[in-house]
Design a protein around this motif. Structure first.
Motif, mmCIF file in Angstrom:
data_model
loop_
_atom_site.group_PDB
_atom_site.id
_atom_site.type_symbol
_atom_site.label_atom_id
_atom_site.label_comp_id
_atom_site.label_asym_id
_atom_site.label_seq_id
_atom_site.Cartn_x
_atom_site.Cartn_y
_atom_site.Cartn_z
ATOM 1 N N ASP A 196 90.077 -3.869 -28.540
ATOM 2 C CA ASP A 196 91.123 -2.867 -28.771
ATOM 3 C C ASP A 196 90.926 -1.641 -27.879
ATOM 4 O O ASP A 196 91.884 -1.138 -27.281
ATOM 5 N N ILE A 197 89.698 -1.160 -27.805
ATOM 6 C CA ILE A 197 89.435 0.021 -26.973
ATOM 7 C C ILE A 197 89.730 -0.284 -25.508
ATOM 8 O O ILE A 197 90.346 0.516 -24.800
ATOM 9 N N ASN A 198 89.299 -1.448 -25.060
ATOM 10 C CA ASN A 198 89.579 -1.845 -23.672
ATOM 11 C C ASN A 198 91.078 -1.910 -23.405
ATOM 12 O O ASN A 198 91.560 -1.478 -22.349
ATOM 13 N N TYR A 199 91.822 -2.452 -24.365
ATOM 14 C CA TYR A 199 93.267 -2.608 -24.200
ATOM 15 C C TYR A 199 93.948 -1.257 -23.987
ATOM 16 O O TYR A 199 94.727 -1.071 -23.040
ATOM 17 N N PHE A 200 93.650 -0.305 -24.864
ATOM 18 C CA PHE A 200 94.324 0.993 -24.775
ATOM 19 C C PHE A 200 93.808 1.828 -23.610
ATOM 20 O O PHE A 200 94.545 2.656 -23.070
ATOM 21 N N PHE A 201 92.573 1.587 -23.206
ATOM 22 C CA PHE A 201 92.058 2.282 -22.027
ATOM 23 C C PHE A 201 92.775 1.801 -20.767
ATOM 24 O O PHE A 201 93.130 2.602 -19.889
ATOM 25 N N LYS A 202 93.021 0.501 -20.683
ATOM 26 C CA LYS A 202 93.722 -0.051 -19.524
ATOM 27 C C LYS A 202 95.177 0.408 -19.465
ATOM 28 O O LYS A 202 95.780 0.440 -18.390
ATOM 29 N N LEU A 203 95.742 0.751 -20.619
ATOM 30 C CA LEU A 203 97.102 1.288 -20.655
ATOM 31 C C LEU A 203 97.132 2.793 -20.394
ATOM 32 O O LEU A 203 98.202 3.420 -20.431
ATOM 33 N N SER A 204 95.963 3.371 -20.144
ATOM 34 C CA SER A 204 95.815 4.818 -19.923
ATOM 35 C C SER A 204 96.233 5.638 -21.132
ATOM 36 O O SER A 204 96.638 6.804 -21.005
ATOM 37 N N LEU A 205 96.136 5.052 -22.311
ATOM 38 C CA LEU A 205 96.429 5.768 -23.546
ATOM 39 C C LEU A 205 95.161 6.377 -24.138
ATOM 40 O O LEU A 205 95.222 7.155 -25.091
ATOM 41 N N ILE A 206 94.027 6.009 -23.568
ATOM 42 C CA ILE A 206 92.731 6.614 -23.882
ATOM 43 C C ILE A 206 92.170 7.171 -22.578
ATOM 44 O O ILE A 206 92.133 6.464 -21.565
ATOM 45 N N THR A 207 91.747 8.410 -22.589
ATOM 46 C CA THR A 207 91.192 9.014 -21.377
ATOM 47 C C THR A 207 89.744 8.584 -21.182
ATOM 48 O O THR A 207 89.114 8.026 -22.094
ATOM 49 N N VAL A 208 89.209 8.861 -20.018
ATOM 50 C CA VAL A 208 87.815 8.549 -19.728
ATOM 51 C C VAL A 208 86.889 9.292 -20.690
ATOM 52 O O VAL A 208 85.906 8.738 -21.190
ATOM 53 N N GLU A 209 87.215 10.552 -20.944
ATOM 54 C CA GLU A 209 86.392 11.346 -21.863
ATOM 55 C C GLU A 209 86.426 10.775 -23.272
ATOM 56 O O GLU A 209 85.387 10.692 -23.958
ATOM 57 N N GLU A 210 87.613 10.368 -23.725
ATOM 58 C CA GLU A 210 87.734 9.769 -25.056
ATOM 59 C C GLU A 210 87.010 8.442 -25.137
ATOM 60 O O GLU A 210 86.401 8.107 -26.169
ATOM 61 N N LEU A 211 87.059 7.695 -24.036
ATOM 62 C CA LEU A 211 86.350 6.416 -23.988
ATOM 63 C C LEU A 211 84.855 6.620 -24.198
ATOM 64 O O LEU A 211 84.213 5.885 -24.967
ATOM 65 N N GLU A 212 84.294 7.622 -23.550
ATOM 66 C CA GLU A 212 82.863 7.884 -23.690
ATOM 67 C C GLU A 212 82.514 8.319 -25.111
ATOM 68 O O GLU A 212 81.463 7.946 -25.641
ATOM 69 N N LEU A 219 77.651 3.190 -30.366
ATOM 70 C CA LEU A 219 76.200 3.027 -30.201
ATOM 71 C C LEU A 219 75.446 3.678 -31.355
ATOM 72 O O LEU A 219 74.430 3.151 -31.829
ATOM 73 N N GLU A 220 75.954 4.811 -31.820
ATOM 74 C CA GLU A 220 75.331 5.480 -32.962
ATOM 75 C C GLU A 220 75.485 4.629 -34.228
ATOM 76 O O GLU A 220 74.557 4.519 -35.037
ATOM 77 N N VAL A 318 78.980 -2.964 -25.884
ATOM 78 C CA VAL A 318 79.583 -1.622 -25.923
ATOM 79 C C VAL A 318 79.423 -0.921 -24.577
ATOM 80 O O VAL A 318 80.344 -0.233 -24.108
ATOM 81 N N SER A 319 78.288 -1.102 -23.942
ATOM 82 C CA SER A 319 78.064 -0.439 -22.649
ATOM 83 C C SER A 319 79.030 -0.908 -21.579
ATOM 84 O O SER A 319 79.295 -0.199 -20.603
ATOM 85 N N LEU A 320 79.602 -2.109 -21.753
ATOM 86 C CA LEU A 320 80.519 -2.666 -20.760
ATOM 87 C C LEU A 320 81.976 -2.323 -21.020
ATOM 88 O O LEU A 320 82.851 -2.707 -20.235
ATOM 89 N N ILE A 321 82.249 -1.604 -22.091
ATOM 90 C CA ILE A 321 83.643 -1.228 -22.402
ATOM 91 C C ILE A 321 84.195 -0.346 -21.280
ATOM 92 O O ILE A 321 83.550 0.575 -20.813
ATOM 93 N N GLY A 322 85.397 -0.672 -20.830
ATOM 94 C CA GLY A 322 86.048 0.129 -19.787
ATOM 95 C C GLY A 322 85.790 -0.358 -18.389
ATOM 96 O O GLY A 322 86.355 0.166 -17.420
ATOM 97 N N ARG A 323 84.929 -1.386 -18.230
ATOM 98 C CA ARG A 323 84.651 -1.929 -16.901
ATOM 99 C C ARG A 323 85.447 -3.207 -16.700
ATOM 100 O O ARG A 323 85.585 -4.024 -17.601
ATOM 101 N N ASP A 324 85.977 -3.375 -15.534
ATOM 102 C CA ASP A 324 86.755 -4.590 -15.224
ATOM 103 C C ASP A 324 85.822 -5.762 -14.967
ATOM 104 O O ASP A 324 84.714 -5.591 -14.508
#
Length: 324
Positions: A196-212, A219-220, A318-324
């Motif tokens: 889900d996070i990857n999906y919305f990040f690829k749509l640019s509906l989640i920013t890089v800062e929000e992704l982190e 991770l916590e 989790v560490s790979l989220i946001g990477r193609d």
């Protein structure tokens, strides 16, 4: 007409038996129902019967069986309460729903031999609640899907009110006060939220800062679960057993019981659920969750190799989220 009032007498009798010692029945009912003191008295005297909606709300809060009240005898039938959020009144309705479960846990806490059983195919909403961004994301994920507007709403547009955050804190406090809890987790339990996070990040509906922020909170969460698995207790002393399923978990189940009640919850429609106090449903769900333990590996204070491998895999994913 006579049957209606016989039913009302039965409702009043069960309510009286469900009131905690030292509590005032009128005050309790006034807190639960949006009606005045005189209206409460009229219902208790039998002058006006409780509505079905009122009975359902009181039964959920006080922990007695709704299907027993309405006379469901056929084991193939049961009464369910479908909890679905109101899209047009999201914040208030969301807070109300969370607070309803808080009150349920408070009522459950005063009973004897309280146990909880869980089998989760995906991360449950209760795991997200200590984390503001993750809980906001799950609400956003649901809102995005059910929103009929053609325009895309971004993650940043969903705001958690202070009332909602306080409801989360209350939920965590009360739900973790249950004396004993068993969790059976699907080994792919983190996959859904990662996708889900990857999906919305690829749509640019989640920013890089929000992704982190989301990744850091995931991770916590993983670290907290690992610590719980090692110790077997929450900080308040509640005993917890964590299992990893070796079979596919098709759905997410929650079951609560004490010496007097059994309550079942089945997760549906993302963050919504079906609740039932049917003794038949409760027994079936309890047996089902218990049977899953035979096909699972205990990682609480044991299964060290399996436990280490599982949590290492989740951290890598989790560490790979946001990477193609």
């Amino acid at each position: 007409m006579k049957d209606k009032y016989n039913l009302n007498e039965q409702v009043v009798s069960v309510i009286k038996s469900s009131i905690p010692p030292g509590s005032n029945m009128i005050s309790e009912l006034m807190e639960l129902l949006p009606i005045g003191r005189e209206a409460i008295y009229r219902r208790l005297r039998g002058e006006v019967p409780f509505t079905f909606e009122e009975i359902a709300k009181v039964s959920l809060k006080m922990g007695f069986s709704l299907d027993a009240i309405v006379g469901v005898k056929n084991h193939e039938r049961a009464v369910f309460d479908l909890n679905v959020l109101d899209l047009d009144n999201l914040n208030d309705d969301y807070c109300s729903r969370v607070n309803e479960y808080v009150e349920f846990f408070r009522k459950l806490r005063i009973q004897k031999n309280v146990r909880a059983r869980f089998a989760f195919s995906t991360l449950p909403y209760s795991f997200y609640l200590p984390f503001e961004n993750l809980s906001r994301f799950r609400l956003y994920r649901w809102y995005y899907q059910v929103n009929k507007s053609q325009s895309s709403i971004s993650f940043s547009e969903i705001i958690m009110s202070e009332e909602a955050l306080q409801a989360h804190r209350n939920f965590i406090l009360e739900s973790r006060s249950i004396q004993r809890a068993v969790y059976i987790l699907d080994r792919e339990i983190f996959n859904s939220i990662i996708k889900d996070i990857n999906y919305f990040f690829k749509l640019s509906l989640i920013t890089v800062e929000e992704l982190e922020l989301l990744k850091n909170e995931l991770l916590e969460l993983i670290s907290e679960l690992e610590t719980l698995a090692i110790s077997g207790v929450y900080k308040n002393g509640t005993k917890v057993a964590l299992y990893l399923a070796n079979v596919d978990l098709e759905a997410s189940h929650s079951h609560f019981e004490s010496e007097t009640i059994g309550v079942s919850h089945l997760r549906v429609l993302a963050i919504n659920g079906l609740d039932s106090q049917s003794s038949r449903i409760s027994d079936v769900q309890k047996e089902w969750i218990d049977s899953l333990k035979r096909c699972s590996t205990l990682i609480t204070q044991s299964g060290e190799v399996d436990r280490f491998a599982f949590f290492r895999k989740q951290r890598t994913a989790v560490s790979l989220i946001g990477r193609d």
